[in-house]
Design an enzyme around this catalytic site. Structure first.
Site, PDB file in Angstrom:
ATOM      1  CG  HIS A  69      27.945 -68.658  21.700  1.00 46.07           C
ATOM      2  ND1 HIS A  69      27.259 -68.857  19.706  1.00 46.07           N
ATOM      3  CD2 HIS A  69      26.729 -67.649  21.232  1.00 46.07           C
ATOM      4  CE1 HIS A  69      26.511 -68.684  19.794  1.00 46.07           C
ATOM      5  NE2 HIS A  69      25.263 -68.586  20.646  1.00 46.07           N
TER       6      HIS A  69
ATOM      7  CG  MET B 157      18.489 -66.159  19.383  1.00 44.85           C
ATOM      8  SD  MET B 157      19.122 -66.176  20.407  1.00 44.85           S
ATOM      9  CE  MET B 157      20.805 -66.096  20.377  1.00 44.85           C
TER      10      MET B 157
ATOM     11  CG  MET C 265      18.544 -73.195  20.498  1.00 46.04           C
ATOM     12  SD  MET C 265      19.376 -72.083  21.293  1.00 46.04           S
ATOM     13  CE  MET C 265      19.515 -71.723  22.558  1.00 46.04           C
TER      14      MET C 265
ATOM     15  CG  ASP D 153      24.022 -65.332  22.196  1.00 47.28           C
ATOM     16  OD1 ASP D 153      23.572 -66.744  21.762  1.00 47.28           O
ATOM     17  OD2 ASP D 153      24.573 -65.235  23.819  1.00 47.28           O
TER      18      ASP D 153
ATOM     19  CG  HIS E 223      22.670 -67.909  18.786  1.00 52.05           C
ATOM     20  ND1 HIS E 223      22.501 -68.256  19.161  1.00 52.05           N
ATOM     21  CD2 HIS E 223      21.635 -68.368  17.542  1.00 52.05           C
ATOM     22  CE1 HIS E 223      21.272 -69.092  19.502  1.00 52.05           C
ATOM     23  NE2 HIS E 223      21.251 -68.538  18.661  1.00 52.05           N
TER      24      HIS E 223
ATOM     25  CG  ASP F 240      23.753 -71.140  22.020  1.00 51.62           C
ATOM     26  OD1 ASP F 240      23.855 -70.943  23.509  1.00 51.62           O
ATOM     27  OD2 ASP F 240      23.426 -70.301  21.888  1.00 51.62           O
TER      28      ASP F 240
ATOM     29  CB  SER G 213      27.166 -67.407  25.654  1.00 54.70           C
ATOM     30  OG  SER G 213      26.937 -66.216  24.819  1.00 54.70           O
TER      31      SER G 213
ATOM     32  CG  MET H 224      18.822 -62.097  21.234  1.00 55.77           C
ATOM     33  SD  MET H 224      18.603 -62.411  23.378  1.00 55.77           S
ATOM     34  CE  MET H 224      18.995 -63.655  23.840  1.00 55.77           C
TER      35      MET H 224
END
Ligand code: DX5
Ligand code: ZN
Length: 220
Positions: free
Chosen positions: A34, A69, A138, A36, A67, A176, A9, A38
């Site tokens: 990966h 979020m 998660m 993320d 991913h 994750d 990540s 957000m």
């Protein structure tokens, strides 16, 4: 899936040396990147957005696993395709019409993933599992790297694997949060296919060796 995958990540990378860290992953035994995203609304943190992702995917030579979020992810599905996502994962808790979101992701030519928060029971995916390419469980509360692994994750992986087998689905399971060499093998034994690791990889003194070690453990 026979070969188990490692997905570092980039949330834990050195953002002032992002290209260096991307090249490290390119040259490692890792399988996926990966990423993320957000929004400060779905999770209490903001990571990075579109311009940074564009800069990242200019250098990545492996599968880009994004991913999300964020609330209302449908607004950005085509944008993330254009930015280079190969796998796009939305949160179950953020989708009012999850089935429609999955269809929209696949229509863009990406693999469709669904992420579950630690409080969300895997049985909620019974009716959609055959439409899901990947379930991301998660194993910490989303929003931050460096948190401790939640032990109940093993039960969730086993329960989800049962659903996948019972429904004859081909869905793969990604874990994750808080992944280390201490839980990698146990997670794979429970049914996991892809292990995301942020801090454990990027905070280690020898990142290439750490990825190699995780990959070997996951496939032992
Ligand atoms: C957390 C993110 C994770 C995070 C994992 O919300 O989804 O991908 O980067 O970091 P570690 O491996 O440090 O728990
Ligand atoms: Zn993540």
């Amino acid at each position: 899936m026979s070969q188990k995958l490692i997905a570092p990540s980039l949330l834990a990378a050195d953002f002032a040396n992002l290209q260096r860290d991307i090249e490290m992953v390119n040259n490692s035994d890792a399988d996926w990147f990966h990423i993320d995203i957000m929004d400060g609304v779905f999770v209490p943190n903001i990571s990075y957005g579109m311009p940074v992702l564009q800069a990242i995917t200019a250098h990545t030579k492996k599968i880009v696993d994004v991913h999300l979020m964020i609330v209302d992810p449908d607004r950005y599905i085509s944008t993330f395709k254009k930015l280079g996502a190969d796998v796009l994962t939305v949160h179950y808790e953020a989708c009012t019409h999850l089935h429609r979101s999955l269809q929209a992701i696949k229509a863009e030519g990406m693999k469709a993933g669904v992420a579950l928060n630690p409080h969300t029971n895997v049985s909620l995916l019974e009716d959609t599992i055959n439409d899901i390419d990947l379930v991301l469980i998660m194993s910490v509360n989303p929003g931050f790297g460096g948190q401790s692994f939640i032990e109940n994750t093993y039960n969730k992986v086993k329960q989800l694997k049962d659903i996948i087998n019972r429904k004859g689905a081909t869905t793969i399971i990604e874990i994750d949060g808080g992944v280390t060499k201490n839980n990698a093998k146990l997670l794979v034994d429970a049914g996991a296919d892809v292990l995301v690791a942020g801090s454990f990889v990027f905070k280690s003194s020898n990142q290439l060796e750490t990825i190699k070690e995780l990959k070997a453990l996951a496939n032992s």
